[in-house]
Enzyme design. Structure first.
Site, mmCIF file in Angstrom:
data_model
loop_
_atom_site.group_PDB
_atom_site.id
_atom_site.type_symbol
_atom_site.label_atom_id
_atom_site.label_comp_id
_atom_site.label_asym_id
_atom_site.label_seq_id
_atom_site.Cartn_x
_atom_site.Cartn_y
_atom_site.Cartn_z
ATOM 1 N N VAL A 185 4.380 -46.660 13.673
ATOM 2 C CA VAL A 185 3.029 -47.019 13.201
ATOM 3 C C VAL A 185 3.072 -48.431 12.617
ATOM 4 O O VAL A 185 2.228 -49.290 12.931
ATOM 5 C CB VAL A 185 2.536 -46.009 12.129
ATOM 6 N N GLY A 220 1.628 -31.538 9.095
ATOM 7 C CA GLY A 220 1.357 -30.292 9.804
ATOM 8 C C GLY A 220 -0.069 -29.817 9.589
ATOM 9 O O GLY A 220 -0.975 -30.607 9.253
ATOM 10 N N ASP A 263 7.464 -26.636 12.578
ATOM 11 C CA ASP A 263 6.934 -25.338 13.032
ATOM 12 C C ASP A 263 6.363 -25.352 14.459
ATOM 13 O O ASP A 263 6.194 -24.303 15.064
ATOM 14 C CB ASP A 263 5.816 -24.856 12.093
ATOM 15 N N MET A 321 12.560 -20.657 9.732
ATOM 16 C CA MET A 321 11.250 -21.079 9.230
ATOM 17 C C MET A 321 10.160 -20.875 10.280
ATOM 18 O O MET A 321 10.435 -20.597 11.439
ATOM 19 C CB MET A 321 11.314 -22.530 8.774
ATOM 20 N N ARG A 355 6.299 -20.074 8.979
ATOM 21 C CA ARG A 355 5.532 -19.061 8.245
ATOM 22 C C ARG A 355 4.615 -18.238 9.140
ATOM 23 O O ARG A 355 4.596 -17.026 9.098
ATOM 24 C CB ARG A 355 4.645 -19.763 7.206
ATOM 25 N N LYS A 372 23.987 -0.202 22.981
ATOM 26 C CA LYS A 372 24.795 0.615 23.900
ATOM 27 C C LYS A 372 25.729 -0.264 24.721
ATOM 28 O O LYS A 372 26.827 0.107 25.075
ATOM 29 C CB LYS A 372 23.874 1.393 24.850
ATOM 30 N N HIS A 383 16.236 -24.309 4.007
ATOM 31 C CA HIS A 383 15.865 -25.714 4.192
ATOM 32 C C HIS A 383 16.884 -26.533 4.959
ATOM 33 O O HIS A 383 16.592 -27.684 5.297
ATOM 34 C CB HIS A 383 15.572 -26.357 2.827
ATOM 35 N N LEU A 384 18.034 -25.981 5.251
ATOM 36 C CA LEU A 384 18.956 -26.795 6.065
ATOM 37 C C LEU A 384 18.372 -27.039 7.453
ATOM 38 O O LEU A 384 18.759 -27.975 8.152
ATOM 39 C CB LEU A 384 20.366 -26.177 6.121
HETATM 40 O O1 F6P Z 1 5.522 -26.058 7.352
HETATM 41 C C1 F6P Z 1 6.857 -26.384 7.413
HETATM 42 C C2 F6P Z 1 7.697 -25.396 6.643
HETATM 43 O O2 F6P Z 1 9.024 -25.787 6.808
HETATM 44 C C3 F6P Z 1 7.497 -23.934 7.005
HETATM 45 O O3 F6P Z 1 8.208 -23.534 8.138
HETATM 46 C C4 F6P Z 1 7.945 -23.245 5.757
HETATM 47 O O4 F6P Z 1 7.333 -22.010 5.627
HETATM 48 C C5 F6P Z 1 7.488 -24.172 4.679
HETATM 49 O O5 F6P Z 1 7.401 -25.450 5.263
HETATM 50 C C6 F6P Z 1 8.390 -24.208 3.486
HETATM 51 O O6 F6P Z 1 7.843 -25.063 2.552
HETATM 52 P P1 F6P Z 1 8.566 -25.556 1.218
HETATM 53 O O7 F6P Z 1 9.617 -26.542 1.589
HETATM 54 O O8 F6P Z 1 7.493 -26.188 0.432
HETATM 55 O O9 F6P Z 1 9.151 -24.345 0.589
#
Ligand code: F6P
Length: 328
Positions: free
Chosen positions: A26, A105, A131, A173, A175, A215, A258-259
């Site tokens: 950008v 997002g 996501d 991840m 949600r 099985k 978060h990794l």
């Molecule tokens: O929207 C991206 C995301 O990584 C989701 O997959 C997850 O539910 C959410 O953010 C987690 O958010 P935070 O880092 O605020 O806990």
């Protein structure tokens, strides 16, 4: 059509690998077109509190390979209020900012749309989230990197699953969206994925066990989207059920957390981010406003933000079939 002389760029919501490549694109595309660029720190919070910094081409040097976002990010509650958006607008006017590019997002683009409807400012959204849940673009920035990170982790967990004959529920991840779970399951050769899109009338766990996977195999890997079930994380919910309903199985849970969001962006995400960032400036020059720029079938597309956030991006039934058939 008003000439755009100064454009602001911000990142909002969860960070995603490739956001820096997008900020860079950008910034450089704007400068190339003789516009000034303002980096806004901490997402919409920075718009409300005038955390602005004028960017030069070198402000974004050495960033294309870095995860996270150099502009930092927040999920701003204040921007969801009319007062917050008013302050943001006043700051933009006071700083002669003519247009805004928002990288984020679903929630972030919802804010962008409210703002664009209330004030006479061209706003362009760019899909930035691991996501992959924005309608109108094949992929979102960060999704490919996150998918690769998950697959790398699952490959490692598989060693233990095999060695100990265990069922692993691995929570990823997404949600409200199962793209990460479904596609990482296919890519890692997992036995099943449990995703929010497929939870209306089928008991996915019963289906998985019923398919008799155990099985023919001594260990199993199930990818579970983090959507809550009965007030707890999906993976724990399903593991608990297996322990109760099928006590003969040895069950473990891994939450990747978060990794999945960090790390150096893949080549795919860097290219996607660069193309989208470049296209956002082209869109502004063409007079576009209140749209998200996406890529569909390898072509740049403009999608009304309203559609990008409101339409459900479906998971192809074919992906569900591929996993089911190939995991026999
Ligand atoms: O929207 C991206 C995301 O990584 C989701 O997959 C997850 O539910 C959410 O953010 C987690 O958010 P935070 O880092 O605020 O806990």
């Amino acid at each position: 059509m008003r000439e755009i002389k100064k454009v602001a760029v911000l990142t909002s919501g969860g960070d995603a690998p490739g956001m820096n490549a997008c900020i860079r694109a950008v910034t450089r595309a704007a400068i190339y077109n003789e516009m000034k660029v303002v980096g806004v720190y901490r997402g919409y919070e920075g718009l409300i509190n005038a955390e602005f910094k004028e960017f030069t081409s070198s402000s974004v040097s050495n960033t294309i390979q870095r995860g996270g976002t150099i502009l930092k990010t927040t999920r701003s509650k204040d921007f969801m209020t009319p007062e917050g958006r008013k302050r943001a607008y006043e700051n933009m006017v006071a700083n002669n900012i003519d247009a805004l590019v928002v990288i984020g997002g679903n929630g972030s683009l919802t804010g962008a749309q409210l703002f664009a409807r209330e004030y006479d400012i061209p706003v362009i959204g760019l899909p930035g989230t691991i996501d992959n849940d924005l309608y109108g673009t094949d992929h979102t920035i960060g999704y490919d990197t996150a998918l690769n990170t998950i697959v790398e982790c699952v490959d490692k967990i598989r060693d233990t699953a095999n060695s100990h004959d265990r069922i692993f529920f691995i929570e990823v991840m997404g949600r409200d969206a199962g793209f990460l779970a479904q596609n990482s399951a296919i890519a890692s050769g997992a036995e099943a994925a449990i995703i929010p899109e497929d939870q209306t009338d089928v008991d996915q766990l019963a289906e998985f066990i019923g398919r008799g996977v155990r099985k023919s195999k001594n260990s199993s890997i199930v990818l579970v989207s983090e959507a809550q079930k009965d007030g707890q994380g999906g993976a724990f919910y399903y593991a608990e059920r297996v322990r109760k309903e099928y006590p003969q199985f040895n069950v473990k849970v891994t939450i990747l957390g978060h990794l999945q969001r960090g790390g150096t962006p893949s080549a795919y995400d860097r290219i996607l981010a660069s193309r989208l960032g470049y296209a956002s400036i082209e869109a502004l020059i063409e007079g576009q406003r209140n749209i998200m720029v996406g890529i569909s079938n390898d072509e740049i597309v403009y999608v009304p933000i309203q559609r990008a956030i409101k339409m459900n991006k479906p998971i192809k039934k074919e992906l569900i079939d591929v996993l089911a058939v190939l995991s026999i």
